[in-house]
Scaffold this motif. Structure first.
Motif, short mmCIF file in Angstrom:
data_model
loop_
_atom_site.label_atom_id
_atom_site.label_comp_id
_atom_site.label_asym_id
_atom_site.label_seq_id
_atom_site.Cartn_x
_atom_site.Cartn_y
_atom_site.Cartn_z
N CYS A 60 60.82 -7.83 66.13
CA CYS A 60 59.86 -7.76 67.23
C CYS A 60 60.61 -7.35 68.49
O CYS A 60 61.64 -7.95 68.82
N CYS A 71 60.29 -10.81 71.14
CA CYS A 71 60.95 -12.10 70.87
C CYS A 71 62.06 -11.98 69.84
O CYS A 71 62.73 -12.97 69.53
N CYS A 112 53.86 -8.74 66.12
CA CYS A 112 54.54 -10.00 65.82
C CYS A 112 53.53 -11.16 65.73
O CYS A 112 52.68 -11.30 66.60
N CYS A 123 54.35 -13.56 68.96
CA CYS A 123 54.13 -13.20 70.37
C CYS A 123 53.31 -11.92 70.54
O CYS A 123 53.12 -11.46 71.66
N GLY A 138 54.14 -8.95 70.02
CA GLY A 138 54.94 -7.77 70.39
C GLY A 138 54.97 -6.75 69.25
O GLY A 138 54.63 -7.07 68.10
ZN ZN Z 1 57.60 -11.50 68.81
#
Ligand code: ZN
Ligand code: BJW
Length: 249
Positions: free
Chosen positions: A128, A131, A149, A152, A154
């Motif tokens: 990711c 994170c 992700c 998070c 992402g």
């Molecule tokens: Zn992430």
């Protein structure tokens, strides 16, 4: 392929050697059906690296870049290590063997080699961008569009090194250690034009190693190599192993 006659000086160095470094590039996997980057049938001959192999391209068009890596992962999944990768494993019977590879295809590990540094990462891993959580390829195998992700949200990218990015982790410093320690550095199937990776054989030479190039054609490194053997690595490496076996018994 006919039986090769190797240079006497090379046979003498091989007999005395304890530690070998194999610095490899896309050419060693060509006989496994994985395309190289440069040259007539290379990936960069048909596709533009600036549209696919840098972070800005990924941010601009993540689905397209993701799709390209999924396509290449499928080819890698269906491929097998060839006689070149396998010969490098065999050398472990007589020598301490290090591999510093620019390849992202995981074929050295699948062949059974043990000490491998992946300078440009691996396409069997993803992470990711926010994170840094890792995701392996198998768990995202069926994603046609770039996944997000689960922690998070992402974007998830392949764990490869794109142009303009620093090499991650200890892959480069560890490869430098291998280069300083080895007695012979085999430079196999690489155009040796991408830096900082291409410093590795130069460091090996500066620290006294004998440099043996194996490639189907001359490269940037040919003028500084001690010995260039032209031909396919899947055919030449097993013959060098046979020579080593006769010298070491
Ligand atoms: Zn992430
Ligand atoms: C056989 C065979 C058989 C066939 N048997 N042989 C100007 C602008 C921006 C950057 C730069 C710049 N000038 C220099 C740079 C730095 C740049 C660089 O080196 N560029 C040069 C190309 C000019 N390097 C970087 O950007 C690196 N990072 C960096 O420098 O960080 C510092 C920095 C920070 C911020 C700004 C700028 C710098 C990172 C380089 C990452 C390279 N990534 C890739 C893609 C990986 C992901 C993916 O797979 O998609 O790595 S590019 C591609 O090239 C891949 C390879 O690992 C790498 C090397 O290629 P390789 O393996 O040598 O393959 P080929 O195809 O070139 O050669 C195959 C050979 O096999 C041929 O010789 C054949 O003859 C032979 N062969 N069949 C034996 N059967």
């Amino acid at each position: 392929m006919e039986k090769l006659e190797f240079k006497k000086e090379f046979a003498e160095r091989l007999k005395k050697a304890d530690t070998l470094l194999f610095f490899t590039g896309a050419g060693i996997s060509a006989e496994s059906g994985i395309a190289t980057f440069r040259g007539k049938d290379g990936l960069w001959n048909k596709l533009k690296p600036e549209e696919l192999a840098n972070f800005n391209a990924f941010m601009k068009n993540p689905d397209m870049v993701w799709e390209w890596y999924q396509y290449r992962r499928q080819i890698v999944d269906e491929s097998k290590p060839n006689n070149g990768h396998k010969a490098i494993v065999d050398f472990e019977k007589f020598f301490k063997v290090y591999i510093s590879t620019q390849n992202v295809d995981n074929l050295h590990a699948r062949a059974g080699s043990t000490k491998i540094e992946e300078l440009h990462g691996s396409i069997v891993r993803n992470f990711c961008i926010d994170c840094k959580t890792f995701y392996n390829h198998q768990e995202l195998k069926f994603e046609k569009k770039v996944p997000h992700c689960e922690k998070c949200n992402g974007l998830i990218r392949p764990d490869v090194v794109w142009f303009g990015e620093n090499l991650r982790g200890d892959a480069f410093p560890n490869s430098e250690k291998f280069a300083k320690e080895c007695d012979i550095c085999f430079v196999v199937g690489t155009s040796a034009i991408v830096y900082p990776a291409a410093y590795i054989p130069q460091t090996a030479k500066n620290y006294g190693a004998y440099i043996v190039e194996i490639n189907i054609e001359p490269t940037e490194l040919t003028y500084s190599a001690d010995y260039s053997i032209f031909g396919k690595s899947g055919e030449i490496l097993p013959q060098i192993f046979n020579l080593a076996a006769t010298l070491k018994i």
